[in-house]
Motif scaffolding. Structure first.
Motif, PDB file in Angstrom:
ATOM      1  N   ASP A 101      13.522   6.890   1.831  1.00  0.00           N
ATOM      2  CA  ASP A 101      12.273   6.124   1.900  1.00  0.00           C
ATOM      3  C   ASP A 101      12.102   5.442   3.259  1.00  0.00           C
ATOM      4  OD1 ASP A 101      11.177   6.402  -0.836  1.00  0.00           O
ATOM      5  OD2 ASP A 101      13.076   5.467  -1.402  1.00  0.00           O
ATOM      6  N   PHE A 145      14.579   1.503  -3.660  1.00  0.00           N
ATOM      7  CA  PHE A 145      14.302   2.472  -2.602  1.00  0.00           C
ATOM      8  C   PHE A 145      15.593   2.965  -1.954  1.00  0.00           C
ATOM      9  CE2 PHE A 145      10.573  -0.331  -2.867  1.00  0.00           C
ATOM     10  CZ  PHE A 145       9.600   0.613  -3.173  1.00  0.00           C
ATOM     11  N   ALA A 183       7.277  -4.219  -0.332  1.00  0.00           N
ATOM     12  CA  ALA A 183       5.911  -3.956  -0.798  1.00  0.00           C
ATOM     13  C   ALA A 183       5.301  -2.776  -0.059  1.00  0.00           C
ATOM     14  CB  ALA A 183       5.048  -5.206  -0.618  1.00  0.00           C
ATOM     15  N   GLU A 223       6.628   0.466  -1.325  1.00  0.00           N
ATOM     16  CA  GLU A 223       6.020   0.807  -2.611  1.00  0.00           C
ATOM     17  C   GLU A 223       4.676   1.502  -2.401  1.00  0.00           C
ATOM     18  OE1 GLU A 223       4.065  -1.513  -6.447  1.00  0.00           O
ATOM     19  OE2 GLU A 223       5.471  -2.569  -5.136  1.00  0.00           O
ATOM     20  N   ASN A 224       3.875   0.970  -1.457  1.00  0.00           N
ATOM     21  CA  ASN A 224       2.551   1.534  -1.223  1.00  0.00           C
ATOM     22  C   ASN A 224       2.033   1.032   0.117  1.00  0.00           C
ATOM     23  OD1 ASN A 224      -0.106   2.379  -1.190  1.00  0.00           O
ATOM     24  ND2 ASN A 224      -0.608   1.604  -3.228  1.00  0.00           N
ATOM     25  N   ARG A 235      -0.788  -1.469   0.403  1.00  0.00           N
ATOM     26  CA  ARG A 235      -0.586  -2.880   0.086  1.00  0.00           C
ATOM     27  C   ARG A 235      -0.620  -3.761   1.340  1.00  0.00           C
ATOM     28  NH1 ARG A 235       3.788  -4.929  -3.959  1.00  0.00           N
ATOM     29  NH2 ARG A 235       2.456  -6.752  -3.570  1.00  0.00           N
TER      30      ARG A 235
END
Length: 513
Positions: free
Chosen positions: A17, A56, A147, A150-151, A154
Motif C-alpha cells: 500500500d 495496510f 486516512a 484508505e481513500n 479523503r
C-alpha cells in the motif's frame, strides 16, 4: 531481489500500500558512506506502525542507512510498485528526494511531509519533479496518512493536506471542522502504538563498549552492567515527547516555526511500557531519548523520575537524553542524584557558543558560565555531557569564535578532573527554512536558492577526515560566510576541534581498555 530486501517491515505476500522513503543525504554512488550508522527514522516508523495497525501493508526504505544512490533508490521503489510512495522532506535531503521522485513511474502516487514540506509548501508544489504529488501533509501524519491510504479522496476532508490543482495549477487543500483538526493534527501520543522496530534496519543495535559503561559497571556492580561493559549494550532510540517550548532562532523545532504543534509528553507508564517491551523483545538495556527536550521541564523531570524510581529503572537500564541547560541549572543536588540513581548515562546539550553575545542572538536563555556550572555538576556525578556547537553563526566575530573554542576547552578541562566525560560535536552554521533566523536572513536580502544550496563540507585539507565525524548526515553546509570570520577560518577551527575531540575519544578508549 537484493534491492527489494532492503525494504524493512513489509509483508511480501501482499500488495504494497505504501513505501516510506528516507532519501540519502547525498548520492552514494558518487562517494560511498564512510560510517555505517545513521539516526533511525523514528517519525517515519511511527507513521508506518500506525498504518500497519490500521490494516495496510507498508514498508520503509532507509536509503541513508543503506548508503544508496539516487538511481538505485528509485529503482527499488519502482520494482516494489507501491500504491503510494511517501517521503519525509528535510532541507538537506530535498534535492535527493526530488530527484528520486522524478524517476518514479506515474502509477505511483506521491505523498510528502516533514519540516521542509511544512516550511515551503508552495515551492514544493510548483516543483515539476514532484509531478506525482497527490498529498502534501503538514505536521504529524499518523492519522491523516492512514486516512489517505484508505481513500485518496479523503484528502478533501483532512486538515493540513495540500495538493496542486490539476487544472489551475494552484494550491488546493482539505478542510475539516475544528474538533477533527485537533484530533488529526495533534494525536494522543499515549494512544499511538509503540514503534514497530521491524521498520528500522539499524535499531535496536549493539553499541561498542565505552569508558562510561565500564565506570558504571564498576560503581554499581550489577551483572548486566558488567556484561554490557565487556561486549556493549543493545541500544534503542525512543521519543518521550513532541514539541518544544523554546524558540532558538536556528532550530526547526522552534515554537514560532511550529505554532500548530501542541507540546505533549508521554505518560511515564507509557514510556516504561515501551522500555520493558524493547527489553523483552530485543534485549535492549540502553535507551536514547531523541525528542527535542526530554529533560527540558522540571515538572516533567520530577514526574518521570518518580516513576523511574518506583519501577527500579536504574537497576535495569541506562539511558541518554536531551536536556535544557537552564532547566538543569535549577535542579537541586538531590534531584541530580535522582537522575544518576535512575540510570542517566549522558545528556545532550545545545550549548552552541561560548560567546554570551551570540547566545543572546540565538535566544538560548543561557550563558557560558551557566553551561560550565551545569557541566561541572553533571560530570562530577559521572553523567556524561555531549555538547553541540555552531560555528559561523550570523554576526559571529573572531572574538566570539575564539570564545567558543576556549569554552570547549574549559569544558574538557572540567571533565578531566571528574568521572564524567564531555564530548563536543561542532558544526558549521546552516539555515533551515521556517526558522526565525531564516526569516531574518531573507529580510536581510539573502537569496532563498543560495540558502538552500546544501553541500558536503570537506575538512581533509584542514587535517580532519570524515571518519572523525561519526555521522555523515550532519556534515554539510550552504557555503556562505554569515559572520565576520572567513569561511575557510571557520572550517579550519571546525577541523581543529573535530581532530582534538577525536584524539580525546581515542585516549579514553585506550585508558578504558
Amino acid at each position: 531481489m537484493r534491492q527489494l530486501s532492503l525494504i524493512a517491515g513489509t509483508d511480501e505476500t501482499r500488495a504494497l500500500d505504501a513505501l516510506f522513503i528516507n532519501a540519502p543525504l547525498r548520492d552514494y554512488t558518487l562517494r560511498p558512506r564512510t560510517n555505517d550508522y545513521t539516526l533511525p527514522v523514528l517519525g517515519m516508523a511511527y507513521i508506518a506502525t500506525y498504518a500497519r495497525q490500521a490494516g495496510f501493508n507498508v514498508g520503509v526504505l532507509d536509503a541513508e542507512a543503506h548508503g544508496l544512490g539516487i538511481e538505485e533508490a528509485a529503482n527499488i521503489v519502482n520494482k516494489a510498485a507501491p500504491r503510494w510512495a511517501a517521503m519525509n522532506l528535510l532541507a538537506p535531503t530535498y534535492e535527493m528526494s526530488a530527484q528520486i521522485a522524478a524517476k518514479l513511474v506515474p502509477e505511483i502516487a506521491l505523498m510528502i511531509g516533514g519540516h521542509h514540506a511544512k516550511a515551503m509548501p508552495d515551492r514544493i508544489l510548483a516543483d515539476p519533479r514532484m509531478r506525482n504529488l497527490k498529498a502534501l501533509v503538514l505536521g504529524e501524519g499518523e492519522l491523516r496518512v492512514a486516512a489517505l491510504l484508505e481513500n485518496e479522496q479523503r484528502r478533501r476532508e483532512l486538515p493540513g493536506v495540500l495538493w496542486r490543482d490539476p487544472i489551475s495549477g494552484t494550491r488546493a487543500g482539505g478542510v475539516a471542522d475544528a474538533r477533527t483538526s485537533v484530533q488529526m493534527l495533534a494525536p494522543d501520543i499515549d494512544a499511538l502504538p509503540y514503534v514497530d522496530r521491524s521498520f528500522l534496519p539499524q535499531d535496536p543495535y549493539r553499541s561498542a563498549p565505552t569508558a562510561t559503561d565500564r565506570r558504571l559497571a564498576g560503581s554499581r556492580g550489577t551483572d548486566w552492567l558488567t556484561a554490557a561493559a565487556s561486549r556493549g549494550h543493545i541500544e534503542a532510540n525512543i521519543v518521550g515527547s513532541r514539541g518544544c517550548p523554546y524558540n532558538c532562532t536556528f532550530c526547526g523545532a522552534a515554537w514560532s516555526a511550529n505554532p500548530d504543534v501542541k507540546i505533549r509528553v508521554r505518560s511515564p507508564e507509557n514510556i516504561l511500557g515501551e522500555l520493558d517491551a524493547l527489553n523483552s523483545q530485543h534485549g535492549v538495556t540502553a535507551f536514547r531519548f531523541v525528542d527535542d527536550l526530554f529533560l527540558g521541564a522540571k515538572r516533567v523531570i520530577d514526574e518521570q523520575m518518580a516513576a523511574f524510581t518506583r519501577h527500579g529503572i536504574g537497576e535495569r537500564f541506562v539511558w541518554d537524553a536531551t536536556g535544557r541547560i537552564n532547566v538543569l541549572d535549577r535542579l537541586t543536588d538531590q534531584e541530580l542524584e535522582a537522575l544518576v540513581e535512575n540510570g542517566l548515562r549522558e545528556v545532550a546539550l545545545g550549548i552552541e557558543s561560548g560567546s554570551d553575545r551570540i547566545l543572546t542572538a540565538m535566544d538560548k536563555r543561557i550563558d557560558a558560565a551557566m553551561t560550565e556550572r551545569v557541566a561541572r555538576r553533571l560530570v562530577a556525578r559521572g553523567i556524561g555531557v555531549k555538547g553541540y556547537f555552531i560555528l559561523g553563526f550570523p554576526g559571529e566575530t573572531r572574538e566570539d569564535l575564539d570564545a567558543t573554542v576556549q569554552h570547549i576547552r574549559n569544558l574538557w578541562e572540567i571533565a578531566d578532573h571528574h568521572p564524567g566525560d564531555v564530548r563536543a560535536s561542532v558544526f558549521e552554521f546552516r539555515p533551515y527554512p521556517g526558522t526565525p533566523v531564516w526569516q531574518t536572513l531573507i529580510k536581510d536580502g539573502y537569496n532563498p536558492d543560495e540558502l538552500l544550496a546544501y553541500g558536503d563540507v570537506d575538512l581533509t585539507q584542514d587535517g580532519a577526515d570524515e571518519s572523525m565525524r561519526q555521522r555523515d548526515e550532519f556534515n554539510f553546509s550552504v557555503g556562505i560566510q554569515f559572520g565576520g570570520v572567513p569561511l575557510e577560518d571557520v572550517r579550519g577551527t571546525l577541523a581543529m576541534l573535530t581532530r582534538e575531540q577525536h584524539e580525546r575519544n581515542q585516549n579514553g578508549q585506550e585508558a578504558a581498555a
